[in-house]
Design an enzyme around this catalytic site. Sequence first.
Site, PDB file in Angstrom:
ATOM      1  CD  GLU A 157       9.818 -75.115  16.313  1.00 52.37           C
ATOM      2  OE1 GLU A 157       9.948 -73.928  16.193  1.00 52.37           O
ATOM      3  OE2 GLU A 157       8.792 -76.008  16.467  1.00 52.37           O
ATOM      4  CE  LYS A 181       5.515 -67.540  14.752  1.00 48.57           C
ATOM      5  NZ  LYS A 181       4.019 -67.612  14.972  1.00 48.57           N
ATOM      6  CB  VAL A 209       8.002 -75.823  11.382  1.00 47.92           C
ATOM      7  CG1 VAL A 209       7.965 -76.863  10.249  1.00 47.92           C
ATOM      8  CG2 VAL A 209       7.677 -76.505  12.754  1.00 47.92           C
ATOM      9  CG  ASP A 221      -3.549 -67.151  10.924  1.00 42.48           C
ATOM     10  OD1 ASP A 221      -2.457 -67.610  10.044  1.00 42.48           O
ATOM     11  OD2 ASP A 221      -3.612 -66.588  11.922  1.00 42.48           O
ATOM     12  CB  SER A 241       1.157 -72.218   9.625  1.00 43.64           C
ATOM     13  OG  SER A 241       2.503 -72.211   9.804  1.00 43.64           O
ATOM     14  CB  ALA A 242       4.817 -69.771   6.015  1.00 46.48           C
ATOM     15  CG  ASP A 243       5.018 -73.936  10.094  1.00 41.79           C
ATOM     16  OD1 ASP A 243       5.877 -73.293   9.893  1.00 41.79           O
ATOM     17  OD2 ASP A 243       4.688 -74.341  11.263  1.00 41.79           O
ATOM     18  CE  LYS A 263      -0.457 -75.982  18.913  1.00 38.16           C
ATOM     19  NZ  LYS A 263       0.508 -76.599  17.856  1.00 38.16           N
TER      20      LYS A 263
HETATM   21  N1  PSU Z   1       2.934 -75.125  17.577  1.00 35.05           N
HETATM   22  C1  PSU Z   1       3.241 -75.590  19.097  1.00 35.05           C
HETATM   23  N2  PSU Z   1       4.487 -74.820  19.390  1.00 35.05           N
HETATM   24  C2  PSU Z   1       5.123 -73.850  18.826  1.00 35.05           C
HETATM   25  C3  PSU Z   1       4.688 -73.549  17.389  1.00 35.05           C
HETATM   26  C4  PSU Z   1       3.582 -74.295  16.920  1.00 35.05           C
HETATM   27  O1  PSU Z   1       2.785 -76.258  19.666  1.00 35.05           O
HETATM   28  O2  PSU Z   1       6.060 -73.407  19.151  1.00 35.05           O
HETATM   29  C5  PSU Z   1       5.615 -72.517  16.683  1.00 35.05           C
HETATM   30  C6  PSU Z   1       6.340 -73.606  15.551  1.00 35.05           C
HETATM   31  O3  PSU Z   1       7.531 -72.727  15.489  1.00 35.05           O
HETATM   32  C7  PSU Z   1       5.655 -73.284  14.163  1.00 35.05           C
HETATM   33  C8  PSU Z   1       5.117 -71.821  14.467  1.00 35.05           C
HETATM   34  O4  PSU Z   1       6.148 -73.396  12.886  1.00 35.05           O
HETATM   35  O5  PSU Z   1       4.681 -71.900  15.798  1.00 35.05           O
HETATM   36  C9  PSU Z   1       3.981 -71.603  13.653  1.00 35.05           C
HETATM   37  O6  PSU Z   1       3.657 -70.270  13.466  1.00 35.05           O
HETATM   38  P1  PSU Z   1       2.413 -69.584  12.726  1.00 35.05           P
HETATM   39  O7  PSU Z   1       1.116 -70.535  13.219  1.00 35.05           O
HETATM   40  O8  PSU Z   1       2.393 -68.154  13.085  1.00 35.05           O
HETATM   41  O9  PSU Z   1       2.722 -70.147  11.292  1.00 35.05           O
HETATM   42 MN    MN Z   2      -0.350 -67.364  10.862  1.00 40.52          MN
END
Ligand code: PSU
Ligand code: MN
Length: 304
Positions: A25, A87, A107, A139, A141-143, A160
């Site tokens: 990614e 992003k 992701v 909140d 994640s869309a992941d 994490k």
């Molecule tokens: N966790 C990490 N490093 C990163 C990300 C997550 O340790 O760079 C990035 C990844 O690209 C993941 C995104 O898909 O953050 C998730 O963002 P959000 O929580 O806004 O969905």
């Molecule tokens: Mn988010």
Amino acid sequence: MNQFLEISDQVKAALDSKQPVIALESTIISHGMPYPQNVETALACEAVAREHGAQPATIAVIGGKLCAGLTRDQIEYLGKTGAAMRKASRRDLPYLIATKQDGATTVAATMIIAHMAGIGIFATGGVGGVHRGAETSMDISADLEELATTPVAVVCAGAKSILDLGLTLEYLETKGIPVVGYKTDVLPAFYTNESDFKVPIRANSVEEIARMIQAQQALAYPGGMLITNPIPQQYAMPAQRINHAISQALTEADEQGVKGKDVTPFLLARVVDLTGGDSLKSNIQLVFNNVALAARIATAMADY
Ligand code: PSU
Ligand code: MN
């Protein structure tokens, strides 16, 4: 092939000849690490994939094209632009295509593009999950939704503790996403392998994981797989130290009213500062470890 997809010659040649290919990614490059370590790490990841027998396909949106396989210059550009790069998650793809803009793919977006290109496995550092306080912030994640929808296996170092690990596991369970621990019963917590949670499925070999992915593909229902890979112990951080930094970063994010897609990059950057750069060293090593595992799984999948 999708009209917006652009596969590099090297990646195309590998796919056409059924060689192992893994996706990587680009949000991790632009938003996950500082320059120049982000560019060095991204290039080194490609080298690690090759050392372990797989062709890397680093994924991003460039000029509105969904690119699988980037040039060195494109990787340098993503890293140098850093947080000024958009992003790009699932919701951003139509906009970036229509306006011919660039984006660093999360992701979720990377899984979509990998799947379009015919790549079934992908290595990263950490996936997004259910954030702490999600019961009020919503909140999530869309992941996680992408893992429920798109058949790509994602290798990460667990979740994490900027996230709520328990709620993230519950969400994955609700969505029916297999969560696999590679040679571990305990859910790895990214910088450290100490966590209070168990992984639902343990795999003791690369071949076992390859067979699971192939079985899932054969079942042909929607959804991917999350493979969690512990950070090598010599690079892990003491749990107490990293958790302290994370608590501090979370408090600051709250005080400063950081929201939406800015939350994860903010927390990651603050944790790097608060640990005097030590968390970045761990982060880089765990990514290499994940790329190596993904490449070995891809190789095992190509073998039968
Ligand atoms: N966790 C990490 N490093 C990163 C990300 C997550 O340790 O760079 C990035 C990844 O690209 C993941 C995104 O898909 O953050 C998730 O963002 P959000 O929580 O806004 O969905
Ligand atoms: Mn988010």
